[in-house]
Enzyme design. Structure first.
Site, PDB file in Angstrom:
ATOM      1  N   LYS A 260       0.940  -1.249  -0.226  1.00  0.00           N
ATOM      2  CA  LYS A 260      -0.031   0.040   0.069  1.00  0.00           C
ATOM      3  C   LYS A 260       0.920   1.128  -0.090  1.00  0.00           C
ATOM      4  CE  LYS A 260      -3.161   2.705   2.928  1.00  0.00           C
ATOM      5  NZ  LYS A 260      -4.235   2.561   4.047  1.00  0.00           N
ATOM      6  N   ASP A 265      -2.641  10.166   4.032  1.00  0.00           N
ATOM      7  CA  ASP A 265      -4.104   9.497   4.211  1.00  0.00           C
ATOM      8  C   ASP A 265      -4.872  10.768   5.077  1.00  0.00           C
ATOM      9  OD1 ASP A 265      -6.621   8.565   4.406  1.00  0.00           O
ATOM     10  OD2 ASP A 265      -6.024   6.833   5.595  1.00  0.00           O
ATOM     11  N   LYS A 272     -10.231  12.639   8.472  1.00  0.00           N
ATOM     12  CA  LYS A 272      -9.559  12.315   9.848  1.00  0.00           C
ATOM     13  C   LYS A 272      -9.695  13.399  10.735  1.00  0.00           C
ATOM     14  CE  LYS A 272      -6.679   8.437   8.481  1.00  0.00           C
ATOM     15  NZ  LYS A 272      -7.513   7.126   8.960  1.00  0.00           N
ATOM     16  N   ASP A 284       1.629   5.966   5.828  1.00  0.00           N
ATOM     17  CA  ASP A 284       0.465   5.194   5.205  1.00  0.00           C
ATOM     18  C   ASP A 284       1.002   4.637   3.824  1.00  0.00           C
ATOM     19  OD1 ASP A 284      -2.007   3.876   5.610  1.00  0.00           O
ATOM     20  OD2 ASP A 284      -3.262   5.527   4.544  1.00  0.00           O
ATOM     21  N   ASP A 343     -12.201   7.148   3.867  1.00  0.00           N
ATOM     22  CA  ASP A 343     -11.228   6.582   4.555  1.00  0.00           C
ATOM     23  C   ASP A 343     -10.690   5.306   4.482  1.00  0.00           C
ATOM     24  OD1 ASP A 343      -8.990   7.277   6.000  1.00  0.00           O
ATOM     25  OD2 ASP A 343     -10.172   7.737   8.002  1.00  0.00           O
ATOM     26  N   GLU A 345      -9.571   3.810   2.001  1.00  0.00           N
ATOM     27  CA  GLU A 345      -9.018   3.871   0.694  1.00  0.00           C
ATOM     28  C   GLU A 345      -7.804   2.943   0.191  1.00  0.00           C
ATOM     29  OE1 GLU A 345      -7.917   5.375   3.473  1.00  0.00           O
ATOM     30  OE2 GLU A 345      -5.587   4.899   3.143  1.00  0.00           O
ATOM     31  N   ARG A 347      -7.732  -0.448   0.714  1.00  0.00           N
ATOM     32  CA  ARG A 347      -8.156  -1.507  -0.045  1.00  0.00           C
ATOM     33  C   ARG A 347      -8.572  -1.065  -1.372  1.00  0.00           C
ATOM     34  NH1 ARG A 347     -12.848  -1.933   4.620  1.00  0.00           N
ATOM     35  NH2 ARG A 347     -11.113  -1.086   5.913  1.00  0.00           N
TER      36      ARG A 347
END
Ligand code: BES
Ligand code: MN
Ligand code: ZN
Length: 491
Positions: A260, A265, A272, A284, A343, A345, A347
Site C-alpha cells: 500500500k 491519508d 480524519k 500510510d 477513509d 482508501e 483497500r
C-alpha cells in the site's frame, strides 16, 4: 563503521569495549580463561549487578588501569534451549547502544551461535548492530550528537570465523530496512507518489531490475477505477509502480509483492478529525516502503525466483474533485464498489493492484498494508495480522518471519462477515461495521483475487514505534523487509 568477524577468542582480544553474551544457566566466567585480575573484576560486575543472563539483561563496567580492554558489557540471552536467531540481533543491538553512549571506538563482541549456524548468527548480529546504530539526520540542520555521534569505528565479531558473505548480506539487508525506514519517516511533502516512483527507478538502475510506471492515462485504460478514485482529489499524479526482478537463469518460482502506497491519508471527505492521528498519516505508505526495501535487497542477493514488486501510489486528499461518500467505482476486474467511507482508501488502491498482479500469472501474491486501525486494536503495536486461505503460504510466511524477528498472527477470513460489506446498489461497499474491521478489510481484498495463492499482511501497528527498543529507534521501523526477503529466498 566496519564490521568484521574473526576466530579470535574474547580474552585474547584487545580494544575499547568487549561485549560478552551469556545464557541464563551458564554465567560462567571461567570459560573465558581470564587472568585472575580480570576474572575477579568480571565476577564483581556479575555480583554487584546481580546479572543472571536473562534475555535482554545487560550490565557493564569500566576497567581502570592498563587493561587491554577498558570497558566490558555483559548481555543475557535467556535459556540456551530457547535461543532464537532474533535474540542475537537484540543482544548485538544492546551492546551497540552502550558502545555508542560510551563512545567506544573499537568493539569486540562474543555471542553464542544459533543452532551451530555461524553464518546465520553472524548475519543476525551484524544486522542488530547496523539497525540499532542507524540514525536519520536528513531533516536536521545539524546532525544530532555531531558528525560521528559516538559511532564505533570498528566492530569485531569474535570466535565465529571470517563470515565475509554473511556480513555482506547483513549490510545489504540493513540497506533495505533503512530505505524502508527513511521512506516512511520522510514527510508527505517529500515522499509523494512521484518520489516513490523515482525511488523504484533508482533501485532498478542500481541493481538491474526492470521498471514499468503506469501513468494516470495508462491506469484509466486498464480500468483501474478503484485506485484512481482514491487519487482523484490530489494535486499529485498517481503512479502505478511495477518493478520486476528476474533471475539470470530459469526462475524456480514467480512471486508478487504488493505494498500500500498512500503517501498521505487525510481520510478524504470522511476526513480524519481530532485525535485520529492524521498528523502521522505520512506513514500510510509503509507497505510500499517495505516492498521497495525488499526489492533493493533481492536485487543484490539475486535469488533464482522472479519477483514482481507492485505499488499503486496515490494521495488521499480533499478538493472539489474528491470522491463523494456514496460514489460507486468500478475496479479493473469489473466489480463495482459503493464508497460508504472515503477513509477506507487503502483497500481501493490494493484492489486494482491485486487484479494487475494476478494477470502476471505468479505462483503467489503477498500484499502488505497499513490497512486498519482495527488491526492495531486487535494485535497491538508489535504484531501484524496475516490473512490467507492457503495454509502452505501461511507456513512459509511464518517461518520467514520467525527468523526475521518480526511477529505476525494469522487471523480468520470469516466468510460470513462479508455480509457486512453487502451493498443494496453495488457489488459491495468498501467498509463494513466496526467490529471485525480488519477482517472485513481482508475479505474485501479477497474479492479481487480469483485463484492465485494470496496472503494479506496488515502492518499498521509495527511499522512505527514511539519508543526506542531492541534494534528499533523512535519512528519508522522498516518492518516486514526481512520477512519478505526471507520468504523470497526460501521460496
Ligand atoms: N491508513 C488507515 C489505517 C491506519 C490507522 C493505519 C492508524 C495506521 C494507523 C486506513 O486508511 C484507514 O483510515 N482505515 C480506517 C478504515 C475504516 C474507515 C473502515 C480505520 O482503520 O479507521
Ligand atoms: Mn484511510
Ligand atoms: Zn490509509
Amino acid at each position: 563503521m566496519k564490521i568484521q568477524a574473526t576466530d579470535t577468542r574474547p580474552l585474547d582480544w584487545s580494544g575499547d569495549c568487549l561485549g560478552l553474551g551469556f545464557f541464563e544457566e551458564a554465567v560462567d566466567l571461567q570459560a573465558f580463561n581470564a587472568d585472575p585480575d580480570r576474572l575477579s573484576l568480571l565476577q564483581d560486575l556479575v555480583n554487584s549487578s546481580e546479572f543472571k543472563g536473562k534475555a535482554g539483561e545487560t550490565a557493564w563496567t569500566r576497567i581502570a588501569g592498563s587493561s587491554p580492554v577498558r570497558f566490558v558489557i555483559l548481555v543475557g540471552l535467556g535459556k540456551s534451549e530457547d535461543l532464537q536467531l532474533n535474540h542475537l540481533r537484540l543482544a548485538a543491538a544492546a551492546i551497540a547502544r552502550t558502545v555508542q553512549k560510551q563512545k567506544c571506538k573499537t568493539v569486540g563482541m562474543h555471542l553464542p551461535t544459533w543452532k551451530q549456524d555461524k553464518a546465520q548468527s553472524a548475519q543476525a548480529i551484524a544486522e542488530g548492530i547496523g539497525l540499532a546504530l542507524h540514525q536519520d539526520n536528513r531533516f536536521k540542520s545539524e546532525p544530532e550528537g555531531g558528525q560521528t555521534n559516538g559511532l564505533p569505528e570498528q566492530v569485531e565479531l569474535l570466535g565465529i570465523g571470517q563470515q565475509l558473505e554473511a556480513i555482506k548480506t547483513a549490510h545489504q539487508v540493513c540497506q533495505g530496512v533503512i530505505l524502508a525506514r527513511e521512506l516512511v519517516a520522510a514527510p508527505a511533502n517529500v515522499v509523494t507518489p512521484t518520489a516513490l516512483a523515482e525511488t523504484a527507478g533508482t533501485i532498478a538502475s542500481e541493481h538491474g531490475l526492470t521498471l514499468e510506471i503506469l501513468e494516470q492515462k495508462d491506469c484509466e485504460k486498464q480500468g483501474m477505477g478503484a485506485f484512481l478514485g482514491v487519487s482523484k482529489a490530489s494535486e499529485m499524479p498517481p503512479k502505478f509502480i511495477h518493478l520486476t526482478y528476474r533471475p539470470s537463469g530459469a526462475a524456480k518460482r514467480k512471486l508478487a509483492i504488493i505494498g500500500k502506497g498512500v503517501t498521505f491519508d487525510s481520510g478524504g471527505l470522511n476526513l480524519k478529525t481530532g485525535g485520529s492521528g492524521i498528523e502521522t498519516m505520512k506513514m500510510d505508505m509503509a507497505g510500499s516502503a517495505a516492498t521497495l526495501g525488499a526489492a533493493k535487497v533481492i536485487g543484490q542477493l539475486k535469488p533464482d525466483t522472479e519477483v514482481h514488486f507492485i505499488v499503486a501510489a496515490a494521495e488521499n486528499m480533499i478538493s472539489g474533485h474528491a470522491l463523494h461518500p456514496g460514489d460507486i467505482l468500478t475496479a479493473s476486474n469489473g466489480k463495482t464498489i459503493e464508497i460508504n467511507n472515503t477513509d477506507a482508501e487503502g483497500r481501493l488502491t490494493l484492489a486494482d493492484a491485486l487484479v494487475f498482479a494476478e494477470k502476471l500469472e505468479v505462483d503467489a501474491i503477498v500484499d502488505l498494508a497499513t490497512l486498519t486501525g482495527a488491526c492495531i486494536v486487535a494485535l497491538g503495536n508489535d504484531i501484524a495480522g496475516m490473512w490467507t486461505p492457503k495454509d502452505e503460504l501461511a507456513q512459509e510466511l511464518t517461518q520467514a518471519s520467525e527468523r526475521a524477528g518480526e511477529k505476525f498472527w494469522r487471523m480468520p477470513l470469516e466468510d460470513k462477515y462479508f455480509e457486512g460489506l453487502k451493498s443494496p446498489i453495488a457489488d459491495m461497499k468498501n467498509t463494513g461495521p466496526r467490529p471485525g474491521g480488519s477482517i472485513t478489510a481482508a475479505l474485501f481484498l479477497q474479492q479481487f483475487i480469483k485463484d492465485t495463492a494470496w496472503a494479506h499482511l496488515d502492518v499498521a501497528g509495527p511499522v512505527w514505534t514511539d519508543k526506542e527498543g531492541g534494534y528499533n529507534n523512535v519512528g519508522a521501523t522498516g518492518f516486514a523487509v526481512r520477512t519478505l526477503v526471507n520468504w523470497v529466498l526460501g521460496s
